[in-house]
Scaffold this motif. Structure first.
Motif, PDB file in Angstrom:
ATOM      1  N   PHE A  70       0.867  -1.173   0.000  1.00  0.00           N
ATOM      2  CA  PHE A  70       0.000   0.000   0.000  1.00  0.00           C
ATOM      3  C   PHE A  70       0.899   1.217   0.000  1.00  0.00           C
ATOM      4  N   ASP A  71       0.769   2.033  -1.024  1.00  0.00           N
ATOM      5  CA  ASP A  71       1.552   3.252  -1.109  1.00  0.00           C
ATOM      6  C   ASP A  71       0.635   4.407  -0.733  1.00  0.00           C
ATOM      7  N   ILE A  72       0.840   4.988   0.453  1.00  0.00           N
ATOM      8  CA  ILE A  72      -0.060   6.045   0.918  1.00  0.00           C
ATOM      9  C   ILE A  72       0.026   7.284   0.035  1.00  0.00           C
ATOM     10  N   GLY A  73       1.052   7.364  -0.806  1.00  0.00           N
ATOM     11  CA  GLY A  73       1.184   8.495  -1.718  1.00  0.00           C
ATOM     12  C   GLY A  73       0.456   8.295  -3.034  1.00  0.00           C
ATOM     13  N   LEU A  74      -0.026   7.078  -3.295  1.00  0.00           N
ATOM     14  CA  LEU A  74      -0.717   6.780  -4.556  1.00  0.00           C
ATOM     15  C   LEU A  74      -2.052   6.109  -4.283  1.00  0.00           C
ATOM     16  N   PRO A  75      -3.053   6.871  -3.883  1.00  0.00           N
ATOM     17  CA  PRO A  75      -4.356   6.252  -3.616  1.00  0.00           C
ATOM     18  C   PRO A  75      -4.970   5.686  -4.901  1.00  0.00           C
ATOM     19  N   ASP A  76      -5.769   4.645  -4.752  1.00  0.00           N
ATOM     20  CA  ASP A  76      -6.452   4.008  -5.872  1.00  0.00           C
ATOM     21  C   ASP A  76      -7.745   4.793  -6.134  1.00  0.00           C
ATOM     22  N   HIS A  77      -7.656   5.779  -7.026  1.00  0.00           N
ATOM     23  CA  HIS A  77      -8.794   6.669  -7.255  1.00  0.00           C
ATOM     24  C   HIS A  77     -10.008   5.945  -7.830  1.00  0.00           C
ATOM     25  N   VAL A  78      -9.794   4.922  -8.623  1.00  0.00           N
ATOM     26  CA  VAL A  78     -10.935   4.172  -9.162  1.00  0.00           C
ATOM     27  C   VAL A  78     -11.636   3.424  -8.039  1.00  0.00           C
ATOM     28  N   ALA A  79     -10.883   2.763  -7.171  1.00  0.00           N
ATOM     29  CA  ALA A  79     -11.495   2.052  -6.045  1.00  0.00           C
ATOM     30  C   ALA A  79     -12.235   3.030  -5.130  1.00  0.00           C
ATOM     31  N   ILE A  80     -11.641   4.198  -4.912  1.00  0.00           N
ATOM     32  CA  ILE A  80     -12.292   5.215  -4.081  1.00  0.00           C
ATOM     33  C   ILE A  80     -13.592   5.671  -4.740  1.00  0.00           C
ATOM     34  N   SER A  81     -13.554   5.929  -6.034  1.00  0.00           N
ATOM     35  CA  SER A  81     -14.759   6.349  -6.748  1.00  0.00           C
ATOM     36  C   SER A  81     -15.830   5.278  -6.709  1.00  0.00           C
ATOM     37  N   MET A  82     -15.413   4.016  -6.856  1.00  0.00           N
ATOM     38  CA  MET A  82     -16.382   2.916  -6.813  1.00  0.00           C
ATOM     39  C   MET A  82     -17.034   2.828  -5.434  1.00  0.00           C
ATOM     40  N   LYS A  83     -16.254   3.012  -4.378  1.00  0.00           N
ATOM     41  CA  LYS A  83     -16.803   2.979  -3.025  1.00  0.00           C
ATOM     42  C   LYS A  83     -17.763   4.146  -2.799  1.00  0.00           C
ATOM     43  N   LEU A  84     -17.366   5.346  -3.232  1.00  0.00           N
ATOM     44  CA  LEU A  84     -18.250   6.505  -3.086  1.00  0.00           C
ATOM     45  C   LEU A  84     -19.547   6.295  -3.843  1.00  0.00           C
ATOM     46  N   SER A  85     -19.467   5.705  -5.017  1.00  0.00           N
ATOM     47  CA  SER A  85     -20.654   5.424  -5.809  1.00  0.00           C
ATOM     48  C   SER A  85     -21.576   4.444  -5.083  1.00  0.00           C
ATOM     49  N   LYS A  86     -20.986   3.400  -4.508  1.00  0.00           N
ATOM     50  CA  LYS A  86     -21.762   2.404  -3.765  1.00  0.00           C
ATOM     51  C   LYS A  86     -22.450   3.051  -2.559  1.00  0.00           C
ATOM     52  N   VAL A  87     -21.703   3.891  -1.837  1.00  0.00           N
ATOM     53  CA  VAL A  87     -22.265   4.567  -0.665  1.00  0.00           C
ATOM     54  C   VAL A  87     -23.391   5.518  -1.089  1.00  0.00           C
ATOM     55  N   GLU A  88     -23.222   6.180  -2.248  1.00  0.00           N
ATOM     56  CA  GLU A  88     -24.273   7.074  -2.754  1.00  0.00           C
ATOM     57  C   GLU A  88     -25.581   6.311  -2.963  1.00  0.00           C
ATOM     58  N   LYS A  89     -25.495   5.072  -3.444  1.00  0.00           N
ATOM     59  CA  LYS A  89     -26.709   4.260  -3.651  1.00  0.00           C
ATOM     60  C   LYS A  89     -27.393   3.966  -2.313  1.00  0.00           C
ATOM     61  N   TYR A  90     -26.596   3.604  -1.294  1.00  0.00           N
ATOM     62  CA  TYR A  90     -27.173   3.343   0.019  1.00  0.00           C
ATOM     63  C   TYR A  90     -27.714   4.621   0.651  1.00  0.00           C
ATOM     64  N   LEU A  91     -27.053   5.743   0.387  1.00  0.00           N
ATOM     65  CA  LEU A  91     -27.548   7.026   0.874  1.00  0.00           C
ATOM     66  C   LEU A  91     -28.909   7.336   0.264  1.00  0.00           C
ATOM     67  N   ALA A  92     -29.037   7.113  -1.034  1.00  0.00           N
ATOM     68  CA  ALA A  92     -30.319   7.352  -1.710  1.00  0.00           C
ATOM     69  C   ALA A  92     -31.413   6.459  -1.113  1.00  0.00           C
ATOM     70  N   TYR A  93     -31.066   5.209  -0.838  1.00  0.00           N
ATOM     71  CA  TYR A  93     -32.045   4.294  -0.241  1.00  0.00           C
ATOM     72  C   TYR A  93     -32.447   4.780   1.156  1.00  0.00           C
ATOM     73  N   SER A  94     -31.469   5.184   1.970  1.00  0.00           N
ATOM     74  CA  SER A  94     -31.768   5.698   3.309  1.00  0.00           C
ATOM     75  C   SER A  94     -32.653   6.941   3.238  1.00  0.00           C
ATOM     76  N   ARG A  95     -32.368   7.795   2.247  1.00  0.00           N
ATOM     77  CA  ARG A  95     -33.211   8.988   2.067  1.00  0.00           C
ATOM     78  C   ARG A  95     -34.628   8.593   1.680  1.00  0.00           C
ATOM     79  N   SER A  96     -34.760   7.576   0.838  1.00  0.00           N
ATOM     80  CA  SER A  96     -36.097   7.145   0.413  1.00  0.00           C
ATOM     81  C   SER A  96     -36.914   6.599   1.589  1.00  0.00           C
ATOM     82  N   LEU A  97     -36.226   6.116   2.618  1.00  0.00           N
ATOM     83  CA  LEU A  97     -36.893   5.632   3.829  1.00  0.00           C
ATOM     84  C   LEU A  97     -37.146   6.752   4.837  1.00  0.00           C
ATOM     85  N   GLY A  98     -36.652   7.952   4.521  1.00  0.00           N
ATOM     86  CA  GLY A  98     -36.827   9.091   5.412  1.00  0.00           C
ATOM     87  C   GLY A  98     -35.863   9.085   6.588  1.00  0.00           C
TER      88      GLY A  98
END
Length: 183
Positions: A70-98
């Motif tokens: 793990f190189d702390i100077g070279l983050p995996d931007h694609v993996a980070i984007s994929m995780k943020l995208s996944k969390v966005e889906k769960y956020l939308a679901y949580s919002r839909s539940l109020g």
């Protein structure tokens, strides 16, 4: 007797627990709150603990004899984007539940995502995009090719003369994810 690898795995677990504890306190009392008897806010304490975690991850990479990199100077931007995208889906679901406050709509959306992808965050947001492929058929060869080229651009970048072993590995893993192949 523990190996150095086991020792640093324990340290990583301890640091992650400390981050979780401060995050829960910040959830309850706020990021700006300074706990009585302390001189740092919850946000400052969490920042410090995240750096402590990164230090232990870096050290594990050094002592694991090639089993972990793990190189702390070279983050995996694609993996980070994929995780943020996944969390966005769960956020939308949580919002839909109020259960989570509604999105504060901005007329301007992020325009930094590669062609064939879109980001669900506002324009000029901090950090990486929460980018995911445009809603298109995976059998659409042109759309898929554009996503693959975007992965290549992300990993190799316009300023990279020579790919590194890490960038090649990252690209390989990104392509495997795109095509649904297990590493």
């Amino acid at each position: 007797m523990m190996t150095l690898t086991q020792f640093y795995l324990t340290k990583i677990s301890e640091e992650a627990d400390e981050i979780a504890q401060i995050a829960l306190k910040a959830q309850q009392f706020g990021l700006s709150e300074v706990q009585p008897g302390r001189d740092q806010s919850n946000a400052q304490r969490m920042y410090g603990e995240i750096n402590d975690l990164l230090a232990m991850v870096h050290r594990l990479s050094e002592v694991s004899k090639g089993e972990f990199f793990f190189d702390i100077g070279l983050p995996d931007h694609v993996a980070i984007s994929m995780k943020l995208s996944k969390v966005e889906k769960y956020l939308a679901y949580s919002r839909s539940l109020g259960l989570v406050e509604p999105e504060q709509h901005s007329d301007e959306r992020c325009d930094r995502a590669p062609e064939g992808w879109h980001c669900s965050r506002e324009k000029d947001h901090a950090g990486p995009c929460a980018a995911h492929p445009d809603d298109s058929d995976d059998n659409d060869v042109i759309a898929r090719s554009k996503r693959v080229l975007a992965l290549v651009d992300t990993y190799l970048g316009p300023f990279s003369d020579l790919p590194t072993k890490q960038s090649r590995d990252d690209l390989r893993h990104g392509l495997m994810r795109e095509f649904g192949v297990k590493p």
